[in-house]
Design an enzyme around this catalytic site. Sequence first.
Site, PDB file in Angstrom:
ATOM      1  N   HIS A 175     -38.691 -63.912  22.103  1.00  0.00           N
ATOM      2  CA  HIS A 175     -39.750 -63.050  21.535  1.00  0.00           C
ATOM      3  C   HIS A 175     -39.558 -61.583  21.922  1.00  0.00           C
ATOM      4  O   HIS A 175     -40.525 -60.855  22.154  1.00  0.00           O
ATOM      5  CB  HIS A 175     -41.150 -63.527  21.950  1.00  0.00           C
ATOM      6  CG  HIS A 175     -41.469 -64.914  21.463  1.00  0.00           C
ATOM      7  ND1 HIS A 175     -41.969 -65.155  20.212  1.00  0.00           N
ATOM      8  CD2 HIS A 175     -41.315 -66.128  22.053  1.00  0.00           C
ATOM      9  CE1 HIS A 175     -42.138 -66.461  20.057  1.00  0.00           C
ATOM     10  NE2 HIS A 175     -41.737 -67.073  21.159  1.00  0.00           N
ATOM     11  N   ASN A 197     -47.331 -69.641  17.684  1.00  0.00           N
ATOM     12  CA  ASN A 197     -46.337 -69.245  16.690  1.00  0.00           C
ATOM     13  C   ASN A 197     -46.967 -69.296  15.296  1.00  0.00           C
ATOM     14  O   ASN A 197     -48.134 -69.656  15.150  1.00  0.00           O
ATOM     15  CB  ASN A 197     -45.144 -70.205  16.738  1.00  0.00           C
ATOM     16  CG  ASN A 197     -44.208 -69.899  17.899  1.00  0.00           C
ATOM     17  OD1 ASN A 197     -44.014 -68.747  18.270  1.00  0.00           O
ATOM     18  ND2 ASN A 197     -43.624 -70.935  18.460  1.00  0.00           N
TER      19      ASN A 197
END
Length: 475
Positions: free
Chosen positions: A54, A127
């Site tokens: 990320h 997510n």
Amino acid sequence: MSANRLTTAGGHPVSENQHSLTAGPNGPILIQDTHLIEKLAHFNRERIPERVVHAKGAGAFGTFRLTKDMSDFSIARVLQGVGKETPLFLRFSTVAGEKGSADTDRDPRGFAVKFYTEEGIWDVVGNNTPVFFERDPLKFPDFIHSQKRDPVTGYKNPVRMWDYWAKSPEALHQMTILFSDRGLPDGYRFMHGFGSHTFSLWNRSGERFWVKFHFKSLQGIKNLTPDKAAELAGTDPDYATRDLFEAIERKEFPQWRVCLQIMPEKEAETYSVNPFDLTKTWSHKDYPLVEIGVMELNRNPKNYFFDVEQAAFSPSNLVPGIGASPDKMLQGRLFAYPDAQRYRLGGNYQQIPVNRPLNRVAHYQNDGHRSEPGFGYDNYEPNGFGGPVQDPSVTEPPLRISGDADRYNSHKGNDDYSQAGALYRMLAEEERDRMTSIIANTMLQVPKDIVKKNIEHFSKCDPDYGKKIAEKVGL
Ligand code: NDP
């Protein structure tokens, strides 16, 4: 004297910012040019450790407005009182790419929400997919290694990815989402978000409910075609970051409906799938979505590094009334996320403004790098000076657990195929065709034995799924 006088970080007025101090017009630079030295030294320290996953992200501030009172389910104040507004910060990201990678790569998207509640920070760190590739955190570093660069050559290699997946059928559900059209969202506004894990809510009477969080995009779903995504990766690699920033500047504030699936604690024992398995969804027919509010992004950060790069999320940021669950991936992340933040930002990362609770904090931890002044009292407890004390009214009800401590094989008796197959069958014929072509294309350089093993898995999800890929790779 200019009203806009340049100074060093130490506040000293700077007489010259264009030319270094040298011994003669062509001589070497003098070490006493401390302004030059400070500039170079600080420049060397502009980067902090990049997130291992990320790394590339975008974020904005906004508000969560509650439209349904949830006090029957939870003592969490953020979930009480219709119309209640809670400030938030949301960070979107890609997963596998480095900080300089393209926003339009095929990858899940991180969807991490930080709620600044009256009783501390509550983070839902999920997510744009309701499931994940793994159900046990022991496998997480290996899985990520298989998706990232080859340690020998330094480039990405699909052989490693498919070799890993051939031995990890629990990934099939998430892979099916990844290779479907939704694997290439058109920026960050046109996709859903999911807390993904199972969390708990608990109420005044000590009742516990297992819950899943869903954030449904009010902009609708919009995806990029693979060709468009590839083109943007070359011409506009910051496409999603820019799209979010510019939409908010135009006052087109993106919104998501906040919904819950709610399972009474007892039902977890008999539900058809393990409700704590992150590779599984709970059917909407069994647990319909309950809408509880709307989330809106309406303010861009003033500085990217200050707010987006320094934003530190962790699923361990839970408030009274909202708790964890035995989901093993969640358990692993309760440790791994704060650990990553301490490494990236230091032990006092929760004092950085974007991470700081809006309510008063009162504890006995002190000092360390970039510590803020103490609380004006001594730093031990129990004490006789009236320092802050625990509050038993926020005790979570006990959770009954049973069984022998062991390393249980989570593949045994587990069905890694049915839900991936159900999703495949839900897709329109053209989408199935597109996704199987994409999967086949990534397999072209992969040894046949690895391809075969993967096709066996796809066929177990749905015979047509495996057959289509087999045909397209020429098997
Ligand atoms: P439902 O028909 O009630 O729900 C299907 C869900 O699938 C909807 O939320 C829909 O989202 C979503 N969806 C549609 N296309 C895709 C895609 N390409 N990628 C990801 N999600 C998509 O059925 P069930 O609840 O019984 O679930 C059936 C299957 O749907 C599951 O096996 C699972 O794979 C998938 N799914 C289920 C979810 C859940 O929480 N139950 C959540 C997401 C997917 P939308 O409303 O935007 O069309």
